[in-house]
Every structure is written in structure tokens, then in C-alpha cells.
Design a protein around this motif. Sequence first.
Motif, PDB file in Angstrom:
ATOM      1  N   LEU A  70      74.455  80.312 -25.944  1.00  0.00           N
ATOM      2  CA  LEU A  70      73.060  80.634 -26.079  1.00  0.00           C
ATOM      3  C   LEU A  70      72.521  79.265 -25.754  1.00  0.00           C
ATOM      4  N   HIS A  71      73.048  78.853 -24.695  1.00  0.00           N
ATOM      5  CA  HIS A  71      72.432  77.630 -23.924  1.00  0.00           C
ATOM      6  C   HIS A  71      72.079  77.621 -22.588  1.00  0.00           C
ATOM      7  N   VAL A  72      70.824  77.154 -22.314  1.00  0.00           N
ATOM      8  CA  VAL A  72      70.227  77.105 -20.987  1.00  0.00           C
ATOM      9  C   VAL A  72      70.079  75.620 -20.628  1.00  0.00           C
ATOM     10  N   SER A  73      70.031  75.239 -19.448  1.00  0.00           N
ATOM     11  CA  SER A  73      69.770  73.797 -18.919  1.00  0.00           C
ATOM     12  C   SER A  73      68.933  73.858 -17.696  1.00  0.00           C
ATOM     13  N   LEU A  74      67.890  72.782 -17.395  1.00  0.00           N
ATOM     14  CA  LEU A  74      67.112  72.768 -16.202  1.00  0.00           C
ATOM     15  C   LEU A  74      67.567  71.354 -15.665  1.00  0.00           C
ATOM     16  N   HIS A  75      67.801  71.412 -14.145  1.00  0.00           N
ATOM     17  CA  HIS A  75      68.082  70.061 -13.726  1.00  0.00           C
ATOM     18  C   HIS A  75      67.183  69.997 -12.440  1.00  0.00           C
ATOM     19  N   ILE A  76      66.637  68.946 -12.383  1.00  0.00           N
ATOM     20  CA  ILE A  76      65.823  68.355 -11.409  1.00  0.00           C
ATOM     21  C   ILE A  76      66.117  67.401 -10.460  1.00  0.00           C
ATOM     22  N   LYS A  77      66.541  67.788  -9.234  1.00  0.00           N
ATOM     23  CA  LYS A  77      67.322  66.718  -8.349  1.00  0.00           C
ATOM     24  C   LYS A  77      66.134  65.852  -7.576  1.00  0.00           C
ATOM     25  N   ASP A  78      66.507  64.814  -7.568  1.00  0.00           N
ATOM     26  CA  ASP A  78      65.543  63.641  -6.687  1.00  0.00           C
ATOM     27  C   ASP A  78      64.221  63.669  -7.321  1.00  0.00           C
ATOM     28  N   SER A  79      64.360  63.184  -8.600  1.00  0.00           N
ATOM     29  CA  SER A  79      62.844  63.498  -9.418  1.00  0.00           C
ATOM     30  C   SER A  79      61.772  62.789  -8.758  1.00  0.00           C
ATOM     31  N   GLN A  80      60.571  62.844  -8.943  1.00  0.00           N
ATOM     32  CA  GLN A  80      59.371  62.297  -8.437  1.00  0.00           C
ATOM     33  C   GLN A  80      58.699  62.048  -9.505  1.00  0.00           C
ATOM     34  N   PRO A  81      57.570  60.878  -9.383  1.00  0.00           N
ATOM     35  CA  PRO A  81      56.609  60.678 -10.438  1.00  0.00           C
ATOM     36  C   PRO A  81      55.663  61.819 -10.842  1.00  0.00           C
ATOM     37  N   SER A  82      55.503  62.740  -9.920  1.00  0.00           N
ATOM     38  CA  SER A  82      54.590  63.853 -10.159  1.00  0.00           C
ATOM     39  C   SER A  82      55.326  64.936 -11.143  1.00  0.00           C
ATOM     40  N   ASP A  83      56.628  64.614 -11.137  1.00  0.00           N
ATOM     41  CA  ASP A  83      57.431  65.559 -12.143  1.00  0.00           C
ATOM     42  C   ASP A  83      57.282  65.175 -13.544  1.00  0.00           C
ATOM     43  N   SER A  84      56.544  64.026 -13.957  1.00  0.00           N
ATOM     44  CA  SER A  84      56.350  63.508 -15.099  1.00  0.00           C
ATOM     45  C   SER A  84      55.452  64.698 -15.865  1.00  0.00           C
ATOM     46  N   ALA A  85      55.782  65.391 -17.104  1.00  0.00           N
ATOM     47  CA  ALA A  85      55.120  66.398 -17.831  1.00  0.00           C
ATOM     48  C   ALA A  85      55.947  66.614 -18.788  1.00  0.00           C
ATOM     49  N   VAL A  86      55.420  67.392 -19.970  1.00  0.00           N
ATOM     50  CA  VAL A  86      56.327  68.175 -20.857  1.00  0.00           C
ATOM     51  C   VAL A  86      56.918  69.560 -20.268  1.00  0.00           C
ATOM     52  N   TYR A  87      58.389  69.654 -20.611  1.00  0.00           N
ATOM     53  CA  TYR A  87      58.858  70.766 -20.047  1.00  0.00           C
ATOM     54  C   TYR A  87      59.133  71.755 -21.109  1.00  0.00           C
ATOM     55  N   LEU A  88      58.691  72.892 -21.190  1.00  0.00           N
ATOM     56  CA  LEU A  88      58.866  74.018 -22.274  1.00  0.00           C
ATOM     57  C   LEU A  88      59.886  74.885 -21.855  1.00  0.00           C
ATOM     58  N   CYS A  89      60.871  75.197 -22.855  1.00  0.00           N
ATOM     59  CA  CYS A  89      61.862  76.305 -22.704  1.00  0.00           C
ATOM     60  C   CYS A  89      61.110  77.657 -23.562  1.00  0.00           C
ATOM     61  N   ALA A  90      61.160  78.632 -22.705  1.00  0.00           N
ATOM     62  CA  ALA A  90      60.793  79.827 -23.488  1.00  0.00           C
ATOM     63  C   ALA A  90      61.521  81.027 -23.221  1.00  0.00           C
ATOM     64  N   VAL A  91      61.918  81.706 -24.589  1.00  0.00           N
ATOM     65  CA  VAL A  91      62.813  82.866 -24.442  1.00  0.00           C
ATOM     66  C   VAL A  91      61.982  84.006 -24.704  1.00  0.00           C
ATOM     67  N   SER A  92      62.447  84.840 -24.112  1.00  0.00           N
ATOM     68  CA  SER A  92      61.754  86.256 -24.051  1.00  0.00           C
ATOM     69  C   SER A  92      62.402  87.509 -24.732  1.00  0.00           C
ATOM     70  N   ILE A  93      62.125  88.199 -25.845  1.00  0.00           N
ATOM     71  CA  ILE A  93      62.776  89.204 -26.453  1.00  0.00           C
ATOM     72  C   ILE A  93      61.889  90.481 -26.619  1.00  0.00           C
ATOM     73  N   ASN A  94      62.343  91.643 -26.215  1.00  0.00           N
ATOM     74  CA  ASN A  94      61.639  92.654 -26.622  1.00  0.00           C
ATOM     75  C   ASN A  94      61.890  93.415 -27.866  1.00  0.00           C
ATOM     76  N   TYR A  95      60.829  93.239 -28.567  1.00  0.00           N
ATOM     77  CA  TYR A  95      60.922  94.145 -29.920  1.00  0.00           C
ATOM     78  C   TYR A  95      60.097  95.330 -29.989  1.00  0.00           C
ATOM     79  N   GLY A  96      60.205  95.879 -28.896  1.00  0.00           N
ATOM     80  CA  GLY A  96      58.911  96.982 -28.875  1.00  0.00           C
ATOM     81  C   GLY A  96      57.964  96.448 -27.830  1.00  0.00           C
ATOM     82  N   ASN A  97      57.584  95.254 -28.206  1.00  0.00           N
ATOM     83  CA  ASN A  97      56.566  94.438 -27.451  1.00  0.00           C
ATOM     84  C   ASN A  97      57.271  93.257 -27.173  1.00  0.00           C
ATOM     85  N   GLU A  98      56.981  92.722 -25.897  1.00  0.00           N
ATOM     86  CA  GLU A  98      57.608  91.399 -25.636  1.00  0.00           C
ATOM     87  C   GLU A  98      57.225  90.439 -26.349  1.00  0.00           C
ATOM     88  N   LYS A  99      58.060  89.411 -26.758  1.00  0.00           N
ATOM     89  CA  LYS A  99      57.673  88.307 -27.672  1.00  0.00           C
ATOM     90  C   LYS A  99      58.415  87.236 -27.062  1.00  0.00           C
TER      91      LYS A  99
END
Lengths: 112, 116
Positions: A70-99
Motif C-alpha cells: 500500500l505504498h506509492v512514491s514519486l521521484h523527480i530527476k534533475d530537480s529544478q527550482p521551478s519544481d519547488s511546490a507542495v506535492y499531494l498524493c491522492a487516492v481514488s476509490i469507487n464507492y458507487g461514486n468516485e471518492k
Amino acid sequence: QEKVQQSPESLIVPEGAMVSLNCSFSDSASQSIWWYQQHPGKGPKALISIFSNGNKKEGRLTVYLNRASLHVSLHIKDSQPSDSAVYLCAVSINYGNEKITFGAGTKLTIKP
Amino acid sequence: GALVYQYPRRTICKSGTSMRMECQAVGFQATSVAWYRQSPQKTFELIALSTVNSAIKYEQNFTQEKFPISHPNLSFSSMTVLNAYLEDRGLYLCGASRGGNTGQLYFGEGSKLTVL
């Protein structure tokens, strides 16, 4: 109820470094996992998604998903100053409607 | 392209008063709209999910009585924060989905609420 935890809370790295961001989720029925980028004063913007176990590469971004741990990772190669930001992980589940449940985010700062 | 506009961008209101915020989808049909709150404590909470022609689903700790939502068509949604207090401070974001269970949302820039 799905829980999404991200680590680290914040990260400062020099320009050009490889960045690794982590996300764990609680529900094995989760469907797709997305990473969003949010710059100050802006809304989140979808970057990359993954559905199947394994990895997916798009440009400088690579995402790895391990459904067994139950793990996911994001890797950014050759990072740039413009990559500075908040990074949000979002998980989708369908309970009839997608949440979609978000983690609290990792604040990334790339020092020139 | 798909764009979402939110307004107002920021509001300062007195404790006990209300604030209405609007969300407009441009260039696509927003089959569902999710309202989130991003708080100063760094949490990102889902308030409710609104799908056209379905009942609005509120998450635990959020109620229709406090956060009434309207989603009359495929391009517009609004939410009101009634009787706002300090704990309601934060950035309210609307995320619109094109449907298809892709997990992708298109966000506006948010409506920042400050309560005095």
C-alpha cells in the motif's frame, strides 16, 4: 475510511538532485493514485497517475506503486527550482461514486 | 483545455457570519464536484462530493446544515460556510471531475476564508 499519509513533511534539496516523495494508503481497494503539484496561492494540478503495480515514467517523473505494501512514491530527476511546490498524493476509490482522498502534502524546496 | 474558476479568491468575515463561494467549470462538463478544505494545520479534508442528479454526500464532521452545497448543472457549483468560526479558516478548493472514474480532478485556485 481511506487514510493517506505522506512523508516527509518537507524537503530541501539542491538543484539537480533526485527527489523522492512517499505516500502510503490504507485501502487495498484503491483504484488510481495521482500526484498533484500545488504552487503557493494556486490550486493543485494533476501531474502523473498510476493504476497497476510497478512503475510509470513521464519525462523527469517516475512513480512506483506497490499494492501489496500500500505504498506509492514519486521521484523527480534533475530537480529544478521551478519544481519547488507542495506535492499531494491522492487516492481514488469507487464507492458507487468516485471518492478521492488526499494526503496532507510534502513541501519541496529546490535550492539553486 | 479544462479550467475551473473559483470566487471570491479571499474573504475576511466576522465570527458567526457566513460566506458563499462559487465554482465554475469552463471547457468541460463537471459531472461531479468535490469540495475540500486545506487548513493552516496542513490537512486536506474532503467536505462533500456532489454529483449531478445524485444526492450530495458529506464526509464525517461536515454537514449540510453547516456547508450547504448547490450543484444545479454541469458547469456550476456553490458552497456556503454558515456561521463561520475560527476552526473554519482555510483554503476551500473545488475539484471538478469529467467523470469516468479516472481519479483526476481539475481544481480552481481556491477561496481563502479568514475569520476574525
